[in-house]
Scaffold this active site. Structure first.
Site, PDB file in Angstrom:
ATOM      1  N   ASP A  36     -73.936  96.017 -19.296  1.00 54.37           N
ATOM      2  CA  ASP A  36     -74.574  95.906 -17.923  1.00 54.37           C
ATOM      3  C   ASP A  36     -75.064  94.815 -17.431  1.00 54.37           C
ATOM      4  OD1 ASP A  36     -73.617  98.851 -17.694  1.00 54.37           O
ATOM      5  OD2 ASP A  36     -75.398  99.224 -18.564  1.00 54.37           O
ATOM      6  N   HIS A  38     -68.289  98.630 -14.358  1.00 58.17           N
ATOM      7  CA  HIS A  38     -68.511  97.137 -13.754  1.00 58.17           C
ATOM      8  C   HIS A  38     -68.517  96.981 -12.251  1.00 58.17           C
ATOM      9  CE1 HIS A  38     -66.372  95.691 -18.014  1.00 58.17           C
ATOM     10  NE2 HIS A  38     -67.474  96.633 -18.127  1.00 58.17           N
TER      11      HIS A  38
HETATM   12  P1  GDP Z   1     -71.486  95.113 -16.185  1.00 57.96           P
HETATM   13  O1  GDP Z   1     -71.329  96.429 -16.796  1.00 57.96           O
HETATM   14  O2  GDP Z   1     -71.958  94.149 -17.016  1.00 57.96           O
HETATM   15  O3  GDP Z   1     -70.307  94.548 -14.984  1.00 57.96           O
HETATM   16  O4  GDP Z   1     -72.675  95.368 -15.203  1.00 57.96           O
HETATM   17  P2  GDP Z   1     -73.183  96.390 -14.048  1.00 57.96           P
HETATM   18  O5  GDP Z   1     -72.124  96.565 -13.019  1.00 57.96           O
HETATM   19  O6  GDP Z   1     -73.140  97.853 -14.752  1.00 57.96           O
HETATM   20  O7  GDP Z   1     -74.767  96.362 -13.764  1.00 57.96           O
HETATM   21  C1  GDP Z   1     -75.082  95.205 -13.258  1.00 57.96           C
HETATM   22  C2  GDP Z   1     -75.636  95.469 -11.983  1.00 57.96           C
HETATM   23  O8  GDP Z   1     -76.250  94.395 -11.394  1.00 57.96           O
HETATM   24  C3  GDP Z   1     -74.700  95.821 -10.781  1.00 57.96           C
HETATM   25  O9  GDP Z   1     -75.242  96.712  -9.895  1.00 57.96           O
HETATM   26  C4  GDP Z   1     -74.472  94.541 -10.260  1.00 57.96           C
HETATM   27  O10 GDP Z   1     -73.998  94.707  -8.720  1.00 57.96           O
HETATM   28  C5  GDP Z   1     -75.968  93.990 -10.324  1.00 57.96           C
HETATM   29  N1  GDP Z   1     -75.911  92.554 -10.265  1.00 57.96           N
HETATM   30  C6  GDP Z   1     -75.047  91.590 -10.925  1.00 57.96           C
HETATM   31  N2  GDP Z   1     -75.560  90.558 -10.882  1.00 57.96           N
HETATM   32  C7  GDP Z   1     -76.666  90.432 -10.103  1.00 57.96           C
HETATM   33  C8  GDP Z   1     -77.774  89.683  -9.753  1.00 57.96           C
HETATM   34  O11 GDP Z   1     -77.642  88.276 -10.148  1.00 57.96           O
HETATM   35  N3  GDP Z   1     -78.765  89.886  -9.224  1.00 57.96           N
HETATM   36  C9  GDP Z   1     -78.786  91.273  -8.583  1.00 57.96           C
HETATM   37  N4  GDP Z   1     -79.898  91.611  -7.884  1.00 57.96           N
HETATM   38  N5  GDP Z   1     -77.901  92.075  -8.888  1.00 57.96           N
HETATM   39  C10 GDP Z   1     -76.707  91.625  -9.761  1.00 57.96           C
HETATM   40  P1  IMO Z   2     -70.435  98.103 -19.746  1.00 60.86           P
HETATM   41  O1  IMO Z   2     -69.102  97.680 -19.931  1.00 60.86           O
HETATM   42  C1  IMO Z   2     -73.984 100.025 -21.101  1.00 60.86           C
HETATM   43  C2  IMO Z   2     -73.423 102.617 -24.662  1.00 60.86           C
HETATM   44  C3  IMO Z   2     -73.962 103.960 -24.479  1.00 60.86           C
HETATM   45  C4  IMO Z   2     -74.251 104.487 -25.814  1.00 60.86           C
HETATM   46  C5  IMO Z   2     -73.387 103.941 -26.646  1.00 60.86           C
HETATM   47  C6  IMO Z   2     -72.166 104.770 -27.076  1.00 60.86           C
HETATM   48  O2  IMO Z   2     -70.456  98.753 -18.328  1.00 60.86           O
HETATM   49  O3  IMO Z   2     -71.548  97.021 -19.814  1.00 60.86           O
HETATM   50  P2  IMO Z   2     -70.151 105.811 -25.911  1.00 60.86           P
HETATM   51  O4  IMO Z   2     -69.783 106.330 -24.636  1.00 60.86           O
HETATM   52  O5  IMO Z   2     -69.571 104.106 -26.023  1.00 60.86           O
HETATM   53  O6  IMO Z   2     -69.619 106.257 -27.205  1.00 60.86           O
HETATM   54  O7  IMO Z   2     -71.698 105.439 -26.105  1.00 60.86           O
HETATM   55  O8  IMO Z   2     -72.792 102.697 -25.925  1.00 60.86           O
HETATM   56  N1  IMO Z   2     -72.437 101.949 -23.867  1.00 60.86           N
HETATM   57  C7  IMO Z   2     -72.947 101.241 -22.903  1.00 60.86           C
HETATM   58  N2  IMO Z   2     -74.043 100.796 -22.161  1.00 60.86           N
HETATM   59  N3  IMO Z   2     -72.604  99.528 -20.638  1.00 60.86           N
HETATM   60  C8  IMO Z   2     -71.592  99.873 -21.043  1.00 60.86           C
HETATM   61  O9  IMO Z   2     -70.327  99.321 -20.548  1.00 60.86           O
HETATM   62  C9  IMO Z   2     -71.392 100.709 -22.184  1.00 60.86           C
HETATM   63  N4  IMO Z   2     -70.675 101.234 -23.081  1.00 60.86           N
HETATM   64  C10 IMO Z   2     -71.027 101.909 -24.045  1.00 60.86           C
HETATM   65  O10 IMO Z   2     -74.988 104.057 -23.427  1.00 60.86           O
HETATM   66  O11 IMO Z   2     -75.734 103.991 -26.002  1.00 60.86           O
HETATM   67 MG    MG Z   3     -71.817  98.349 -16.576  1.00 61.23          MG
END
Ligand code: GDP
Ligand code: IMO
Ligand code: MG
Length: 422
Positions: free
Chosen positions: A12, A40
């Site tokens: 994340d 994502h």
């Molecule tokens: P990922 O799993 O690495 O793709 O990240 P996620 O999408 O799960 O979580 C990142 C969150 O932060 C999402 O809701 C994005 O829209 C948001 N986000 C990404 N970059 C920025 C930033 O620079 N500032 C803010 N405020 N939000 C961001």
């Molecule tokens: P993105 O791509 C955050 C974490 C789960 C849990 C551990 C094992 O969005 O960054 P699983 O379901 O994979 O067997 O869970 O891994 N986990 C993540 N946490 N972002 C992710 O993906 C994750 N993918 C797995 O929360 O702790």
């Molecule tokens: Mg994510």
């Protein structure tokens, strides 16, 4: 040009956003590991696109999306994503390819994930309960079923019935309701028909793209602190997250990767259990969680929060061979009077490296912090490094110096254009 994006922390970090940005010049966007435990996000104007299996680069017109062999697929989730994009006006025929080598996440895998988590009780790992661990376990014990078999109805039926009957016995031991085999088989008929047009030899597609010099963007999922080998196992996910996962999960030779980008969130977040050395609690954590909207993209769970852990991120840079980093969510730190960064770990008065720690050490150690004075100015509209507040610039420079990796992107908002390009 082949670019690889990897999460440097516990997932994340904002990979989806950076992938969307980097894929503007790409021909192919590729997922190569993990499953729909990934979430994502790409934000375009006031529209939010959460991706779980389809590569986040798909929104760009000329991109072809590839779900390569290393990805495990929950077909219902994938079809849901395809439907959503197609309803929004995007045709995915000849734009999305799925490898027949991808293993399927079956209903019994999800039930087993759930059953194991419930049985662990207070020692639960906090998985996403999407069936990830059990599916990878079946893959390496030759009990997996792939898209390849799904496309061959007779073989599929035989394999599914064999596996489901065994899994139902195990589920019974857990005291959990069995899978309805007949109903599942009927459902898989619909799934087969819906997915068939997208199934293609993705190795051949990507090999051709590599030898003809196409631009490829490889979208890593999760984060290195969740890598099945390099995390504090078992607080892991089921796949490898590091650079080598590309070769295994897509067939693209590792030496063809031109640039490796690690994504670094300006602080730490974590969903699920396991030690987080820089974890914050109470008001300090709540403030960042609410401002940063730190709730899981996949499960909606509140994310745990901590200061930026550069000891961990430095390990990531080393193990991945990072060329650049993108710093994300810097805007969320605006308004804090002090910002801390972990620059090392101490256990029993001695320095200890991340790589020398298992979960016990990570839970006990003391982070060594460097403290920065914060900034108050809104930075979300800034597009030039020189226009950032001086204290904010100091924070970025320190991270670069510490990691010995240059920053190339500073993200200051969720919207796809909220970036400072360096
Ligand atoms: P990922 O799993 O690495 O793709 O990240 P996620 O999408 O799960 O979580 C990142 C969150 O932060 C999402 O809701 C994005 O829209 C948001 N986000 C990404 N970059 C920025 C930033 O620079 N500032 C803010 N405020 N939000 C961001
Ligand atoms: P993105 O791509 C955050 C974490 C789960 C849990 C551990 C094992 O969005 O960054 P699983 O379901 O994979 O067997 O869970 O891994 N986990 C993540 N946490 N972002 C992710 O993906 C994750 N993918 C797995 O929360 O702790
Ligand atoms: Mg994510």
């Amino acid at each position: 040009m082949i670019n690889l994006v990897i999460g440097s922390q516990w997932g994340d970090e904002g990979k989806g956003k950076v992938v969307d940005l980097l894929s503007r010049d790409s021909d192919y966007a590729v997922r190569f590991h993990g499953g729909n435990n990934a979430g994502h996000t790409v934000v375009v104007g006031d529209k939010k696109y959460p991706f779980h299996l389809i590569p986040s680069g798909i929104l760009n017109k000329r991109i072809k999306g590839v779900i390569a062999n290393g990805v495990i697929i929950d077909p219902d989730v994938l079809i849901g994503e395809i439907d959503k994009l197609e309803k929004g006006g995007m045709s995915l025929t000849n734009k999305l390819y799925i490898s027949p080598r991808c293993h399927l996440i079956m209903p019994y895998h999800k039930a087993l994930d759930e059953a194991y988590e419930n049985a662990r009780g207070k020692n639960k790992l906090g998985t996403t309960r999407r069936g990830i661990g059990p599916t990878f376990a079946d893959k390496v014990s030759y009990n997996g079923i792939r898209i390849y078999e799904l496309m061959k109805p007779k073989i599929f039926e035989e394999k599914f019935i064999f596996q489901a009957k065994i899994k139902n016995k195990i589920l019974k031991l857990f005291g959990v309701a069995p899978i309805n085999i007949k109903k599942s088989l009927l459902h898989f008929k619909t799934i087969r028909e819906r997915l068939a047009p997208f199934v293609k030899d993705t190795y051949a597609v990507l090999h051709e793209a590599v030898i003809t010099g196409k631009n490829i963007l490889l979208e890593g999922a999760h984060g290195v602190m969740l890598d099945v080998d390099f995390s504090p196992y078992p607080f892991s996910t089921g796949s490898n997250v590091v650079t080598g996962a590309v070769n295994i999960g897509s067939g693209i030779p590792a030496k063809k990767i031109d640039k490796i980008w690690v994504i670094v969130k300006a602080y730490t977040s974590r969903v699920g259990g396991g030690p987080v050395p820089t974890e914050l609690f109470g008001k300090a954590a709540d403030l960042i969680r609410e401002k940063g909207a730190e709730y899981g993209t996949t499960t909606g769970r509140p994310r745990r929060i901590g200061w930026l852990d550069l000891e961990a991120v430095k390990f990531t840079c080393g193990v991945t061979g990072a060329d650049y980093f993108a710093l994300t969510k810097l805007d969320i730190l605006t308004g804090l009077s002090q910002i801390k960064v972990c620059i090392g770990y101490e256990l029993k008065g001695k320095r200890i490296a991340y790589s020398a720690c298992g979960y016990e050490e990570l839970a006990k150690l003391k982070p060594v912090y460097k403290t920065f004075t914060g900034w108050k100015e809104d930075i979300s509209y800034v597009r030039k490094l020189s226009e950032l507040p001086k204290n904010c610039q100091r924070y970025i420079s320190f991270i670069e110096e510490f990691l010995k990796v240059p920053a190339k992107i500073v993200s200051v908002g969720a919207e796809r254009n909220a970036n400072i390009l360096l």
